[in-house]
Enzyme design. Structure first.
Site, PDB file in Angstrom:
ATOM      1  N   SER A  33      -7.406 -29.491  -3.447  1.00  0.00           N
ATOM      2  CA  SER A  33      -6.901 -28.153  -3.746  1.00  0.00           C
ATOM      3  C   SER A  33      -6.719 -27.404  -2.434  1.00  0.00           C
ATOM      4  CB  SER A  33      -7.891 -27.400  -4.643  1.00  0.00           C
ATOM      5  OG  SER A  33      -7.590 -26.017  -4.694  1.00  0.00           O
ATOM      6  N   TYR A  44     -16.439 -24.685  -6.542  1.00  0.00           N
ATOM      7  CA  TYR A  44     -15.144 -25.356  -6.660  1.00  0.00           C
ATOM      8  C   TYR A  44     -14.574 -25.682  -5.280  1.00  0.00           C
ATOM      9  CZ  TYR A  44     -10.307 -26.238  -8.058  1.00  0.00           C
ATOM     10  OH  TYR A  44      -9.073 -26.812  -8.248  1.00  0.00           O
TER      11      TYR A  44
END
Length: 437
Positions: free
Chosen positions: A336, A349
């Site tokens: 990401s 995350y």
């Protein structure tokens, strides 16, 4: 190389059922290969011809009188295990080399002197109807893979395969892979279906890779699986939601990527039912928002178990299969933009995705020599279902629902579809790109 003499004799197909050659064509084919590239020059052809001539430096040395015999008898034969280990990573083993190595090498020098120059200067047209498989070790220091180009001119039933090994390690270290290739050709000539690797190696055949996608029941995983399928690949999809995986298409399995035992069973089943994958996309992931101090240990474990350990498991179980096969492959790890853009509300995350990015770099360095590429994909805000399952630290379920709705609307406004990420994944595999931001 010498065995080609028997294979290219007229009527040899009545006596020889199949033939597997390691490190190139016969000397006559090599002579025509060189002649064609010098007579009809192109930048690419000349570059390859010159490269092969540089790799063939030892041939000139072998034609020097007396000296090569002395070097073999007094130096090389005595230190052969050490040389193999240092040059190609072949571990020493009992009983190797044979005590006749020096004498055998001297006989080999005589064969070079008697055949090499005449065959290159006046190559004969040597054809065969025998089914032939040419295995080209990619890291061969003496015979380059392009020498197998154009062989179908002489061998209509031809398979060309690459093995990520060296000239000597192809047999001494990676003999199991060579034995498997030989067996696949023998079985096919005997009537068995063509193995996947053999079908891919057939001259003129269009490759149909086997692709495994985790988290393929929705979002980026589903778009990627369908994009590979549209390109002609055979696709295996796994997801926690088996029904969603089936809706994606391909071969569907229910798998929890955070469970190592499940992933190992999944890899075993893929190997048994479909073969070794050519491409693996570790995509399965979960979303979580929360600052570091607000995120509980249980929430950290959930995020890391799926986003990091799921990728580790996928890389381990399938990467090992690819490495053992010896014919290369590609691993794609979906990270990401959060991996390198720190956001305080995405502590767990972002940490998990940063770890995936570094894992990809480390793994790439390790498996590059085996012909396995590794790409890390780092998309930003993508309109997928992850926002509807994201959890939030320290909030009631009602407040989490409001946050999910707000995040979903924000992602939709950006209007970046998962199909665009899938296209980047296919491009990364095709080009070997390491990181896609």
């Amino acid at each position: 190389v010498q065995s080609w003499e028997a294979v290219t004799e007229p009527g040899s197909d009545a006596r020889i059922a199949s033939f597997t050659s390691i490190s190139g064509p016969c000397l006559d084919h090599m002579g025509y290969w060189m002649r064609d590239r010098w007579r009809r020059p192109s930048p690419r052809g000349l570059r390859r011809a010159l490269s092969q001539q540089l790799h063939s430096w030892y041939v000139l040395l072998f034609h020097v009188p007396v000296l090569p015999e002395l070097v073999w008898r007094l130096v090389v034969a005595k230190r052969w295990p050490l040389l193999l280990h240092r040059l190609e990573g072949v571990p020493p083993r009992p009983g190797h080399p044979a005590r006749t190595l020096a004498r055998d090498a001297v006989h080999g020098l005589s064969l070079y002197r008697a055949n090499f120059r005449p065959r290159l200067r006046r190559p004969r047209e040597r054809r065969t109807e025998v089914p032939v498989q040419v295995v080209m070790p990619v890291h061969d220091r003496y015979v380059t893979p392009p020498l197998a180009e154009g062989l179908q001119r002489w061998v209509p039933r031809l398979w060309r395969r690459r093995l990520y090994a060296g000239h000597w390690s192809a047999l001494l270290r990676d003999g199991a892979q060579v034995a498997r290739m030989v067996t696949e050709l023998i079985d096919h000539v005997g009537g068995a279906p063509e193995a996947r690797g053999l079908a891919r190696a057939r001259a003129g055949a269009k490759a149909r890779p086997l692709v495994v996608v985790t988290g393929g029941g929705s979002g980026i995983g589903r778009a990627t699986a369908r994009a590979f399928a549209a390109s002609g690949a055979e696709v295996v999809v796994c997801d926690l939601d088996e029904r969603a995986a089936r809706e994606t298409g391909g071969h569907a399995y229910r798998v929890d990527v955070s469970d190592e035992a499940q992933m190992r069973r999944f890899a075993d089943e893929v190997l048994r039912a479909h073969g070794v994958p050519d491409i693996v996309v570790n995509n399965a992931g979960v979303g979580h928002a929360g600052t570091f101090l607000a995120t509980t240990g249980e929430e950290w474990r959930r995020v890391l178990d799926v986003n990091l350990w799921g990728v580790i498991h996928g890389c381990q179980v399938f990467g090992k299969l690819m490495a053992e096969r010896g014919e290369g492959g590609h691993i794609v790890n979906v990270a990401s933009a959060a991996a390198y853009l720190p956001v305080k509300s995405l502590a767990a995350y972002a940490t998990s995705k940063a770890a995936v990015l570094m894992l990809s770099d480390v793994l790439r360095a390790e498996v590059a020599g085996r012909g396995i590429g590794v790409s890390a994909i780092c998309p930003g805000l993508v309109d997928t279902g992850i926002t509807r399952t994201t959890t939030f630290s320290g909030l009631s379920e009602e407040e989490q629902d409001r946050r999910r709705d707000a995040a979903t609307r924000a992602y939709r406004r950006r209007n970046f579809a998962p199909e665009r990420v899938a296209a980047e994944i296919l491009r990364a595999v095709e080009t070997g790109r390491a990181t896609v931001p």
